[in-house]
Write a protein that holds these residues in place. Structure first.
Motif, PDB file in Angstrom:
ATOM      1  N   ASP A 301     -27.819 -43.552  -1.605  1.00 18.41           N
ATOM      2  CA  ASP A 301     -28.252 -44.592  -0.681  1.00 18.41           C
ATOM      3  C   ASP A 301     -27.927 -44.216   0.754  1.00 18.41           C
ATOM      4  O   ASP A 301     -28.670 -44.491   1.686  1.00 18.41           O
ATOM      5  CB  ASP A 301     -27.586 -45.930  -1.038  1.00 18.41           C
ATOM      6  CG  ASP A 301     -28.134 -46.494  -2.346  1.00 18.41           C
ATOM      7  OD1 ASP A 301     -29.222 -46.069  -2.754  1.00 18.41           O
ATOM      8  OD2 ASP A 301     -27.446 -47.345  -2.940  1.00 18.41           O
ATOM      9  N   ASP A 302     -26.781 -43.533   0.938  1.00 15.74           N
ATOM     10  CA  ASP A 302     -26.356 -43.122   2.269  1.00 15.74           C
ATOM     11  C   ASP A 302     -27.291 -42.075   2.859  1.00 15.74           C
ATOM     12  O   ASP A 302     -27.546 -42.049   4.058  1.00 15.74           O
ATOM     13  CB  ASP A 302     -24.929 -42.579   2.186  1.00 15.74           C
ATOM     14  CG  ASP A 302     -24.416 -42.110   3.534  1.00 15.74           C
ATOM     15  OD1 ASP A 302     -24.679 -42.809   4.527  1.00 15.74           O
ATOM     16  OD2 ASP A 302     -23.759 -41.054   3.595  1.00 15.74           O
ATOM     17  N   ALA A 303     -27.810 -41.192   2.001  1.00 17.75           N
ATOM     18  CA  ALA A 303     -28.616 -40.061   2.482  1.00 17.75           C
ATOM     19  C   ALA A 303     -30.091 -40.396   2.611  1.00 17.75           C
ATOM     20  O   ALA A 303     -30.835 -39.661   3.264  1.00 17.75           O
ATOM     21  CB  ALA A 303     -28.435 -38.871   1.534  1.00 17.75           C
ATOM     22  N   GLU A 563      -4.012 -37.248  11.184  1.00 13.74           N
ATOM     23  CA  GLU A 563      -4.836 -38.292  10.578  1.00 13.74           C
ATOM     24  C   GLU A 563      -6.033 -37.614   9.925  1.00 13.74           C
ATOM     25  O   GLU A 563      -6.800 -36.918  10.596  1.00 13.74           O
ATOM     26  CB  GLU A 563      -5.328 -39.285  11.635  1.00 13.74           C
ATOM     27  CG  GLU A 563      -4.307 -40.302  12.067  1.00 13.74           C
ATOM     28  CD  GLU A 563      -4.135 -41.418  11.063  1.00 13.74           C
ATOM     29  OE1 GLU A 563      -4.922 -41.480  10.091  1.00 13.74           O
ATOM     30  OE2 GLU A 563      -3.212 -42.229  11.247  1.00 13.74           O
ATOM     31  N   GLU A 564      -6.205 -37.772   8.642  1.00 11.89           N
ATOM     32  CA  GLU A 564      -7.337 -37.141   7.960  1.00 11.89           C
ATOM     33  C   GLU A 564      -8.571 -38.034   8.061  1.00 11.89           C
ATOM     34  O   GLU A 564      -8.505 -39.232   7.747  1.00 11.89           O
ATOM     35  CB  GLU A 564      -7.003 -36.876   6.494  1.00 11.89           C
ATOM     36  CG  GLU A 564      -8.088 -36.082   5.784  1.00 11.89           C
ATOM     37  CD  GLU A 564      -7.686 -35.695   4.365  1.00 11.89           C
ATOM     38  OE1 GLU A 564      -8.360 -34.850   3.763  1.00 11.89           O
ATOM     39  OE2 GLU A 564      -6.681 -36.253   3.872  1.00 11.89           O
ATOM     40  N   LEU A 565      -9.656 -37.469   8.509  1.00 10.26           N
ATOM     41  CA  LEU A 565     -10.920 -38.196   8.579  1.00 10.26           C
ATOM     42  C   LEU A 565     -11.733 -37.936   7.321  1.00 10.26           C
ATOM     43  O   LEU A 565     -11.639 -36.878   6.705  1.00 10.26           O
ATOM     44  CB  LEU A 565     -11.719 -37.758   9.814  1.00 10.26           C
ATOM     45  CG  LEU A 565     -11.047 -38.003  11.166  1.00 10.26           C
ATOM     46  CD1 LEU A 565     -11.929 -37.505  12.299  1.00 10.26           C
ATOM     47  CD2 LEU A 565     -10.722 -39.480  11.351  1.00 10.26           C
ATOM     48  N   LYS A 566     -12.559 -38.902   6.973  1.00  7.09           N
ATOM     49  CA  LYS A 566     -13.380 -38.786   5.772  1.00  7.09           C
ATOM     50  C   LYS A 566     -14.708 -38.112   6.125  1.00  7.09           C
ATOM     51  O   LYS A 566     -15.195 -38.228   7.252  1.00  7.09           O
ATOM     52  CB  LYS A 566     -13.624 -40.170   5.161  1.00  7.09           C
ATOM     53  CG  LYS A 566     -12.338 -40.869   4.731  1.00  7.09           C
ATOM     54  CD  LYS A 566     -12.625 -42.207   4.091  1.00  7.09           C
ATOM     55  CE  LYS A 566     -11.335 -42.920   3.680  1.00  7.09           C
ATOM     56  NZ  LYS A 566     -10.605 -42.175   2.649  1.00  7.09           N
ATOM     57  N   GLY A 570     -21.608 -42.054   5.714  1.00  3.70           N
ATOM     58  CA  GLY A 570     -21.209 -43.407   5.368  1.00  3.70           C
ATOM     59  C   GLY A 570     -19.831 -43.794   5.868  1.00  3.70           C
ATOM     60  O   GLY A 570     -19.476 -44.971   5.858  1.00  3.70           O
ATOM     61  N   TYR A 571     -19.039 -42.796   6.305  1.00  2.00           N
ATOM     62  CA  TYR A 571     -17.689 -43.075   6.788  1.00  2.00           C
ATOM     63  C   TYR A 571     -17.594 -43.037   8.308  1.00  2.00           C
ATOM     64  O   TYR A 571     -16.483 -43.012   8.848  1.00  2.00           O
ATOM     65  CB  TYR A 571     -16.708 -42.074   6.190  1.00  2.00           C
ATOM     66  CG  TYR A 571     -16.525 -42.224   4.691  1.00  2.00           C
ATOM     67  CD1 TYR A 571     -15.746 -43.254   4.164  1.00  2.00           C
ATOM     68  CD2 TYR A 571     -17.144 -41.348   3.817  1.00  2.00           C
ATOM     69  CE1 TYR A 571     -15.582 -43.399   2.801  1.00  2.00           C
ATOM     70  CE2 TYR A 571     -16.991 -41.479   2.451  1.00  2.00           C
ATOM     71  CZ  TYR A 571     -16.218 -42.511   1.940  1.00  2.00           C
ATOM     72  OH  TYR A 571     -16.056 -42.654   0.584  1.00  2.00           O
ATOM     73  N   ARG A 913     -32.456 -42.021  14.505  1.00  2.00           N
ATOM     74  CA  ARG A 913     -33.274 -41.943  13.292  1.00  2.00           C
ATOM     75  C   ARG A 913     -32.535 -41.327  12.122  1.00  2.00           C
ATOM     76  O   ARG A 913     -32.981 -41.411  10.992  1.00  2.00           O
ATOM     77  CB  ARG A 913     -34.561 -41.172  13.581  1.00  2.00           C
ATOM     78  CG  ARG A 913     -35.512 -41.979  14.461  1.00  2.00           C
ATOM     79  CD  ARG A 913     -36.822 -41.267  14.666  1.00  2.00           C
ATOM     80  NE  ARG A 913     -37.604 -41.954  15.697  1.00  2.00           N
ATOM     81  CZ  ARG A 913     -38.629 -41.409  16.324  1.00  2.00           C
ATOM     82  NH1 ARG A 913     -39.004 -40.174  16.030  1.00  2.00           N
ATOM     83  NH2 ARG A 913     -39.301 -42.084  17.238  1.00  2.00           N
ATOM     84  N   ASP A 914     -31.405 -40.700  12.392  1.00  3.60           N
ATOM     85  CA  ASP A 914     -30.585 -40.228  11.282  1.00  3.60           C
ATOM     86  C   ASP A 914     -29.983 -41.401  10.517  1.00  3.60           C
ATOM     87  O   ASP A 914     -29.567 -41.257   9.375  1.00  3.60           O
ATOM     88  CB  ASP A 914     -29.448 -39.335  11.781  1.00  3.60           C
ATOM     89  CG  ASP A 914     -29.967 -37.985  12.247  1.00  3.60           C
ATOM     90  OD1 ASP A 914     -31.094 -37.627  11.856  1.00  3.60           O
ATOM     91  OD2 ASP A 914     -29.242 -37.303  12.992  1.00  3.60           O
ATOM     92  N   ASN A 915     -29.925 -42.559  11.175  1.00  5.18           N
ATOM     93  CA  ASN A 915     -29.276 -43.722  10.569  1.00  5.18           C
ATOM     94  C   ASN A 915     -30.233 -44.895  10.379  1.00  5.18           C
ATOM     95  O   ASN A 915     -29.813 -46.000  10.121  1.00  5.18           O
ATOM     96  CB  ASN A 915     -28.099 -44.170  11.454  1.00  5.18           C
ATOM     97  CG  ASN A 915     -27.106 -43.063  11.681  1.00  5.18           C
ATOM     98  OD1 ASN A 915     -26.582 -42.499  10.742  1.00  5.18           O
ATOM     99  ND2 ASN A 915     -26.870 -42.727  12.941  1.00  5.18           N
TER     100      ASN A 915
END
Length: 946
Positions: A301-303, A563-566, A570-571, A913-915
């Protein structure tokens, strides 16, 4: 590089032709013959009338002289000489199509217009004969009259696609009227560029002749059905015979194609055809579902939004329909459609299916096949067309409109060939494109001569050209050039100056310190990646800072912040909140600088770091990729790790207000020696494909603050989209004058030299008629009446297609095969009326070097050709971000970086448009925009954009 490759531009039997002596004599007559000759302001001066670019009549300054400094050389240029028969005139005809052919946005549909004209030309013998050429849109040019008595003629023509094989009852019919629109005087242009007395020519007249010649020269390419991408950009591509070959694949469902750019140009006393290599990304002509799998192998769904944007507006064909649907043996009919996006619910038609419907979930009423209830898309295709779907679970494609959708499974659709990808490539695709495009100069030159000239059928025996009275000779011209000496750069050692050794325009800082190293305090480092990277790498960086003369306090906290980023689109919101929280904490601890270590080159994360640091909290940042910073830990990459730390130190020192290097006084041209000249860089960058509708352009102005020319603070604004003129230039320029006064004991500059980037030839009028008055307005506010600064305005152009190739094995960069850095050309291919030159100040390690084209629009400071060329060349060695000469004069280079930083502040808007899905596209909202101008007050007078 093999020395024998230097002769690649010509067949082995062809001797190197010297530069055209007649052209050289004509240049000498009016440009000084290599010695400085100031052209008098009378009837003997170079005429200015023909350089009006709009009806307000402005002129460009005459060339005061040709340059003389440097070692004289001969170069090949990617131009081919054109000759025309005496007194040549062409008949021009306008094309009017009714009803107008428009797209869904109400604009002319150029592709369909071209197709209609192709059909018309194929059906009318008079339009196919020699001596006739068209742009397949607005004009037809002919060597002889096409109409009896020059009366308009109206024809009718049905429109259908070539893949459809012929018209059907539903094919639309158009009326095409061809009307005589006067003659085009080619001989007048030839006389004008030869500077014959009393020959004047407006820019409109000159443009009309060049337009006609371009249409004639590209006739062969335009008529070839195997060549794609022609049109107003003058680029033509052969579709690869085997796009499955590894070299053509860019990843993400795209392939790379090679082609050629071509344009008829004018220069002193001659017409020239410019041909250059072109590379572009295209969609492969494969099954649409296969293309979707290449772009997004495991859709989620995210892609899906990114995938939908990727395929929207693609032209596809299908062949599931038969000519006679009642006869199973009837031949299939090929239909051409345009993808409008995925299948989304539409309440008007009571469609009730998930967000992205597939052939199983989409149902609709179809009394023809099912009298009661609804039928699924999969069942419809089985019953109607006897098609068993292999992948009914994939999202259906809308081939209709939003109001009246037509849902078809993607496995039944095929992408048509020759469709160029217009949006920005991602990082991996960009790298693949560079690898595909980069070829040695010798290889590119051979390709231009052997294939490019062949694609255009450039030959002195080409009958299609000869029937117009035109010849193009298939040998590259040669031109005179010069190699300017490398420029010594000054650092310091123990309070004494030091000049490092320069090789190929680059130098090593070992044993040198910055001219003015600043003290780094109130800082720490942020790790957005969990690995072993840490104190060792930071210690290496701190060691380099110390060697370069930069004092610094320990980071606080000394162990940095992790701090680790995801990963994943979607994140993005989650990651943004994390980044903001980090900056909020840094601001509470009153930190002034953050070294931000990123896990990879993620444009979104980078943009948010810069937004929160530059705009919201006023904290300087330098971003580093974790693996790059860690390279010094790997045995085979130790030197690279040190060099990377040195490059970081350059940025840090500039942001803190330091001066990395200096030009020795003897390398400063006269106008810079007294420290009373302000250098300025200006640029505008525009929204790219994929941006929100009505997205703004970004305008930036940088300026030096004193006579050391090492600090360049800036003014930055968002303005109306796709507008080249800098909208608030008077205000921005006033800010630069005000800061200069602060740094110079309340004195204002006596001279201003402006390098303006990002302007094409057709926009010179904007600068002189719109921007220059704003600059003078800002000066009037600050200076006493009549005592404003003298201004020089130079345009810097990188988006041109002129390339130079060495002709002598002793005058070539032995590593790359390019001309030696410092090569300048102001003859042979430069403007016939005006003042310009090409300069390749940098060393190009791979591919064919692209010189920068400098055009003088205004000159009030008494500069001659050698002065301006030396000034521009020397400044290219004074780019503070790295220890090497750069290709673009630093004021313009800094302005370009500044505008790119502005784009980062509006990253979501410029990558909308990527989103977004095809049904949710929105417009830029000026009232809710996250940023519109400048940065946090803490950073406004610094080089925050480095």
């Amino acid at each position: 590089m093999l020395i024998r490759d230097l002769t690649c531009c010509s067949p082995a039997s062809e001797a190197l032709q010297p530069p055209d002596q007649d052209v050289h004599l004509q240049e000498n007559k009016l440009g000084g013959g290599g010695e400085e000759v100031v052209v008098p302001e009378d009837e003997d001066a170079i005429p200015l009338s023909g350089l009006s670019l709009d009806e307000t009549h402005f002129t460009l300054p005459s060339r005061p002289s040709y340059g003389t400094k440097g070692k004289a050389i001969v170069l090949r240029a990617n131009y081919f000489p054109m000759s025309t028969k005496p007194d040549l005139e062409l008949f021009r005809y306008n094309i009017d199509i009714q009803p107008p052919i428009k797209n869904q946005q109400g604009k002319p549909n150029r592709r369909k217009i071209r197709r209609l004209m192709e059909l018309l030309v194929a059906s009318i013998p008079n339009l196919r004969k020699e001596g006739v050429a068209t742009d397949y849109g607005k004009f037809i040019y002919a060597a002889k009259s096409l109409l009896d008595g020059d009366q308009p003629k109206t024809l009718t023509q049905q429109l259908y696609e070539v893949e459809e094989g012929g018209p059907d009852p539903k094919s639309p019919t158009y009326k095409v009227t061809i009307a005589f629109d006067g003659k085009v005087g080619v001989q007048q242009l030839v006389d004008y560029i030869s500077k014959k007395a009393d020959v004047a020519m407006s820019s409109v007249e000159k443009g009309a002749v060049l337009q006609a010649l371009n249409i004639i020269v590209t006739r062969t390419a335009n008529e070839n059905p195997d060549i794609y991408g022609g049109g107003k950009r003058n680029k033509y591509y052969y579709y690869p015979a085997n796009f499955d070959a590894i070299g053509y694949k860019l990843g993400g469902g795209l392939i790379a194609m090679k082609g050629f750019y071509t344009s008829v140009r004018t220069s002193t006393a001659r017409l020239l055809v410019n041909i250059n290599i072109a590379n572009a990304a295209f969609y492969p002509a494969i099954n649409l579902l296969g293309l979707m799998r290449l772009h997004t192998p495991y859709p989620s769904d995210d892609a899906h939004s990114g995938l939908e944007a990727f395929i929207t507006r693609l032209r596809v064909s299908h062949q599931y329909m038969r000519k006679n649907m009642k006869d199973p043996k009837s031949p299939h009919i090929k239909k051409i459609k345009t993808v409008q996006g995925f299948a989304h619910p539409h309440t008007r038609y009571k469609q009730n299916f998930p967000h992205l419907g597939n052939a199983n979930t989409i149902t609709f009423e179809c009394p023809e096949l099912q009298k009661q209830g609804k039928i699924s898309v999969a069942s419809y295709f089985k019953q109607k067309y006897n098609v068993d779907l292999a992948k009914p679970g994939d999202p259906c494609i809308n081939l209709g409109t939003k109001e009246k959708p037509n849902f078809v499974p993607p496995e039944l659709l095929t992408v048509l060939p020759g469709q160029q990808y217009a949006r920005k490539l991602d990082e991996k695709q960009t790298k693949a494109m560079i690898n595909f495009a980069v070829r040695p100069p010798a290889a590119n030159a051979r390709r231009i001569v052997e294939q490019g000239a062949g694609m255009m059928a450039l030959s002195d025996t080409n009958k299609k050209l000869k029937d117009f009275g035109i010849k193009v000779f298939p040998q590259m011209i040669t031109v005179r050039g010069r190699i300017l000496p490398q420029v010594p750069i000054q650092y310091k050692v123990a309070n004494k100056s030091k000049v490092p050794t320069i090789v190929r325009g680059a130098w090593n800082l070992q044993g040198s310190m910055f001219t003015n190293g600043r003290h780094l305090q109130g800082w720490t480092y942020i790790k957005f990646v969990k690995n072993n990277l840490g104190t060792t790498e930071i210690s290496t960086l701190r060691g380099e800072l110390k060697k370069l003369g930069m004092g610094h306090d320990p980071p606080f906290p000394e162990a940095g912040v992790t701090e680790e980023l995801k990963s994943g689109r979607g994140y993005q919101d989650t990651n943004d909140k994390t980044i903001e929280r980090i900056f909020r904490g840094a601001a509470e601890r009153k930190l002034q600088f953050l070294l931000v270590i990123l896990p990879s080159k993620d444009a979104y994360i980078y943009s948010r770091v810069k937004f929160w640091g530059d705009v919201h909290y006023g904290i300087h940042t330098v971003c580093s990729i974790g693996m790059s910073l860690a390279l010094d830990k790997r045995v085979n990459f130790g030197a690279k790790g040190i060099d990377y730390s040195v490059n970081l130190a350059h940025k840090i020192n500039l942001k803190l207000g330091g001066l990395n290097q200096a030009l020795p006084s003897e390398q400063l041209v006269n106008v810079l020696k007294d420290g009373k000249t302000m250098l300025v860089g200006m640029d505008v960058t525009h929204p790219s494909p994929g941006s929100l509708k009505e997205s703004p352009s970004i305008a930036g102005v940088v300026a030096s603050v004193d006579g050391r020319y090492g600090q360049w603070p800036a003014s930055l604004r968002a303005q109306k989209g796709k507008q080249e003129m800098i909208e608030h230039l008077d205000e921005m320029f006033d800010e630069r004058l005000s800061l200069w006064r602060t740094h110079n004991q309340n004195a204002l500059p006596q001279r201003v030299i402006i390098y303006r980037d990002g302007v094409s030839e057709g926009q010179y009028a904007i600068l002189l008629n719109k921007e220059l008055p704003q600059i003078r307005k800002a000066c009037e506010k600050r200076y006493p009446p009549g005592r404003g600064p003298k201004i020089s305005l130079i345009v810097c152009g990188k988006r041109h297609h002129t390339r130079f190739y060495p002709t002598n094995k002793n005058e070539v960069d032995q590593r790359s095969g390019n001309p030696i850095n410092g090569t300048v050309v102001d003859r042979g291919v430069t403007m016939e009326r005006g003042w310009d030159f090409f300069l390749q100040a940098h060393h190009s390690s791979q591919g064919t070097a692209r010189p920068t084209h400098y055009v003088v629009l205004l000159e009030e400071n008494g500069l001659n050709a050698d002065d301006l060329e030396a000034l521009t060349h020397n400044l290219c060695y004074h780019y503070g971000r790295c220890p090497k000469a750069v290709s673009l004069c630093p004021p313009a280079y800094y302005a370009d970086l500044l505008c790119e930083r502005g784009r980062m502040y509006l990253y979501n808007e410029f990558n909308a448009r990527d989103n977004q899905t095809a049904t949710t596209e929105t417009e830029f909202d000026w009232n809710r925009a996250p940023w519109l101008r400048d940065v946090h007050p803490n950073l406004k007078d610094t080089m925050f954009y480095i």
